[in-house]
Design an enzyme around this catalytic site. Structure first.
Site, PDB file in Angstrom:
ATOM      1  N   CYS A 259      27.542  36.865  38.311  1.00 16.80           N
ATOM      2  CA  CYS A 259      28.833  36.352  37.806  1.00 16.80           C
ATOM      3  C   CYS A 259      29.921  36.959  38.692  1.00 16.80           C
ATOM      4  CB  CYS A 259      29.040  36.751  36.347  1.00 16.80           C
ATOM      5  SG  CYS A 259      27.642  36.399  35.248  1.00 16.80           S
ATOM      6  N   ALA A 261      32.839  35.897  40.683  1.00 16.84           N
ATOM      7  CA  ALA A 261      34.268  35.660  40.929  1.00 16.84           C
ATOM      8  C   ALA A 261      35.138  36.665  40.156  1.00 16.84           C
ATOM      9  CB  ALA A 261      34.628  34.228  40.528  1.00 16.84           C
ATOM     10  N   GLY A 264      35.730  40.936  43.728  1.00 19.98           N
ATOM     11  CA  GLY A 264      36.004  42.355  43.961  1.00 19.98           C
ATOM     12  C   GLY A 264      34.742  43.197  44.008  1.00 19.98           C
ATOM     13  N   LYS A 265      33.884  43.024  43.026  1.00 18.60           N
ATOM     14  CA  LYS A 265      32.647  43.804  42.979  1.00 18.60           C
ATOM     15  C   LYS A 265      31.664  43.323  44.042  1.00 18.60           C
ATOM     16  CE  LYS A 265      33.221  44.422  37.988  1.00 18.60           C
ATOM     17  NZ  LYS A 265      34.349  43.449  37.886  1.00 18.60           N
ATOM     18  N   ASP A 283      28.917  31.907  40.574  1.00 19.92           N
ATOM     19  CA  ASP A 283      29.844  31.829  39.456  1.00 19.92           C
ATOM     20  C   ASP A 283      29.735  30.445  38.838  1.00 19.92           C
ATOM     21  OD1 ASP A 283      32.228  33.567  38.302  1.00 19.92           O
ATOM     22  OD2 ASP A 283      32.836  31.462  38.214  1.00 19.92           O
ATOM     23  N   ASP A 310      25.295  28.409  37.202  1.00 23.35           N
ATOM     24  CA  ASP A 310      25.374  29.030  35.879  1.00 23.35           C
ATOM     25  C   ASP A 310      24.367  30.165  35.840  1.00 23.35           C
ATOM     26  OD1 ASP A 310      25.200  29.692  33.155  1.00 23.35           O
ATOM     27  OD2 ASP A 310      25.602  27.637  32.517  1.00 23.35           O
ATOM     28  N   ASP A 329      27.973  41.203  35.801  1.00 20.69           N
ATOM     29  CA  ASP A 329      29.311  41.516  35.277  1.00 20.69           C
ATOM     30  C   ASP A 329      29.657  40.361  34.343  1.00 20.69           C
ATOM     31  OD1 ASP A 329      31.725  43.081  35.148  1.00 20.69           O
ATOM     32  OD2 ASP A 329      32.689  41.487  36.296  1.00 20.69           O
ATOM     33  N   CYS A 382      34.420  43.953  30.963  1.00 19.34           N
ATOM     34  CA  CYS A 382      35.760  44.548  30.898  1.00 19.34           C
ATOM     35  C   CYS A 382      36.291  44.434  29.467  1.00 19.34           C
ATOM     36  CB  CYS A 382      36.712  43.897  31.900  1.00 19.34           C
ATOM     37  SG  CYS A 382      36.906  42.116  31.699  1.00 19.34           S
TER      38      CYS A 382
END
Length: 449
Positions: A259, A261, A264-265, A283, A310, A329, A382
């Protein structure tokens, strides 16, 4: 920019955000670019829009003391009053009389004389009498809800998960300004050299204790720095950097970011791998894959292969045991990033938490067979909701005896995070108040057979 034009832009933005027309940070960025605002106007617009959203319940409580409960206003009138009271109570930049004058002029433009008179009367009363105290609210949950502008259901969930003190500290921290942090591209520059160059440019920075690539920006707009513009830095919260630090992705490995987008990671992992090996990044949304590719290009990283998929279907895309490392993530409620995206508080509901938890479990079910024996998988979100974090991991481990929480994860955490408040046998919950990061959960699983 003319004052009324700027205040009208603020009002339009707030109404669009309230109506669910987009995320606050994206709408604000678009408005800034479209209007080509000055630095001063950008600062005021951002402060007023974010602040009004962030303190919505508090502002409505203040207003209720000056407006009859049976008197309904049009949405734009209510929002105009909210943003005006926010400026009068929480900002020193504009005198109260100027705020009132501009609000009345906008009311004349958008409504009629009666509306302008009403707005003037309410705001003059607020100026004369001051806003009501919250100490008279007897129910402690309702009082905390009003004081920190968090919905009561959210507070009750957090109290059930973590207790009243942690919840109160978290709610109050969510009202503070978000700290900006960046990650260096270590294949281009060292952290020591980046600090020196940023200091020479007039920035005040300090090294992160969470990531060896991280810098905390204490003073200065980092997007204006030469290092950022030339692809030596990328903006990333410290909590997010922890994922790249803990996955232990090495040069030459095959890594899956399920996942990915906005990237950053993903790019952090490629940096850790010294741009050697392969990172397969996916993504759900095709447009967001463009963001991953853009970030890869900006940072001069070539090992990232990004495409739409997916995560729940990746077991049909790859053979079992294809990857040395996997990052999930997971899509989540986002309740750990309320400093930067305060509108999330008012768009999520209890049912969303349960629906997201099921999606998270489905992704783990699909992706976990793709990890090689002995490989490592990081699951992160998050958010600060236990149902999306620990409960998901407990459920997964219960049905997958070939996976276990990697105990070495806790031993290799940065020293500043060891034995911190959110550490449990299932992973690490970072609270926003502990290190002034986003609220973030992560754990590392090992496939044993």
């Amino acid at each position: 920019m003319a004052k009324y034009v700027l205040r009208n832009a603020m009002l339009d933005l707030l109404l669009r955000i309230e109506q669910g027309s987009g995320y606050s940070h994206l709408l604000i960025d678009h408005e800034i670019k479209k209007k080509q605002l000055s630095e001063k106007d950008i600062g005021l617009l951002t402060e007023v829009v974010y602040g009004t959203i962030q303190r919505k319940l508090t502002l409505d409580y203040y207003l209720s003391n000056f407006i009859k409960t049976n008197k309904k206003q049009k949405p734009w009138v209510q929002m105009l009053l909210r943003m005006s009271i926010y400026q009068m109570v929480f900002l020193d930049k504009v005198p109260a009389h100027a705020v009132i004058h501009e609000a009345v002029e906008i009311a004349k433009q958008r409504g009629h004389k009666g509306v302008a008179s009403f707005v003037n009367g309410v705001l003059r009363n607020v100026q004369r009498q001051g806003v009501p105290e919250t100490s008279s609210i007897k129910d402690p949950i309702k009082r905390l809800s009003i004081e920190t502008s968090h919905p009561e259901w959210m507070i009750m969930q957090w109290i059930n998960d973590y207790g009243l003190k942690t919840t109160e500290d978290m709610c109050r921290e969510n009202m503070e300004h978000k700290q900006v942090s960046v990650r260096i591209q270590p294949l281009k520059i060292s952290r020591k050299a980046a600090i020196k160059q940023l200091n020479d440019e007039g920035f005040v920075v300090e090294p992160s204790l969470i990531s060896k690539q991280g810098l905390i920006i204490k003073k200065g707009n980092i997007v204006q720095s030469h290092l950022f513009q030339e692809g030596y830095l990328t903006i990333q919260d410290q909590s997010s950097m922890l994922v790249g630090e803990m996955l232990d992705a090495r040069p030459g490995m095959s890594v899956l970011d399920a996942c990915s987008a906005p990237g950053g990671k993903t790019t952090h992992l490629a940096e850790k791998m010294e741009n050697k090996g392969v990172v397969k990044a996916h993504d759900l949304h095709k447009k967001k894959i463009n963001l991953v590719n853009e970030k890869s290009s900006q940072l001069s990283l070539s090992i990232i292969d990004a495409s739409q998929a997916d995560a729940r279907d990746l077991n049909t895309v790859y053979e079992q045991e294809s990857f040395d490392r996997i990052l999930i993530d997971a899509p989540c409620s986002g309740l750990g990033v309320l400093k930067g995206k305060p509108d999330i508080k008012f768009t999520k509901q209890v049912d969303d938490i349960y629906q997201l938890a099921q999606i998270q479990i489905d992704i783990l079910e699909s992706v976990s067979p793709l990890l090689k024996k002995g490989g490592l998988l990081i699951y992160s979100t998050c958010t600060v909701n236990r149902k999306e974090n620990e409960s998901v991991i407990q459920s997964f481990l219960k049905h997958h005896p070939n996976y276990e929480v990697d105990r070495a994860f806790f031993d290799t955490l940065p020293d500043s995070l060891k034995n911190s408040l959110g550490e449990t046998e299932n992973g690490l919950q970072l609270f926003p108040q502990t290190f002034q990061t986003d609220g973030f959960f992560l754990t590392r699983l090992r496939k044993t057979f």
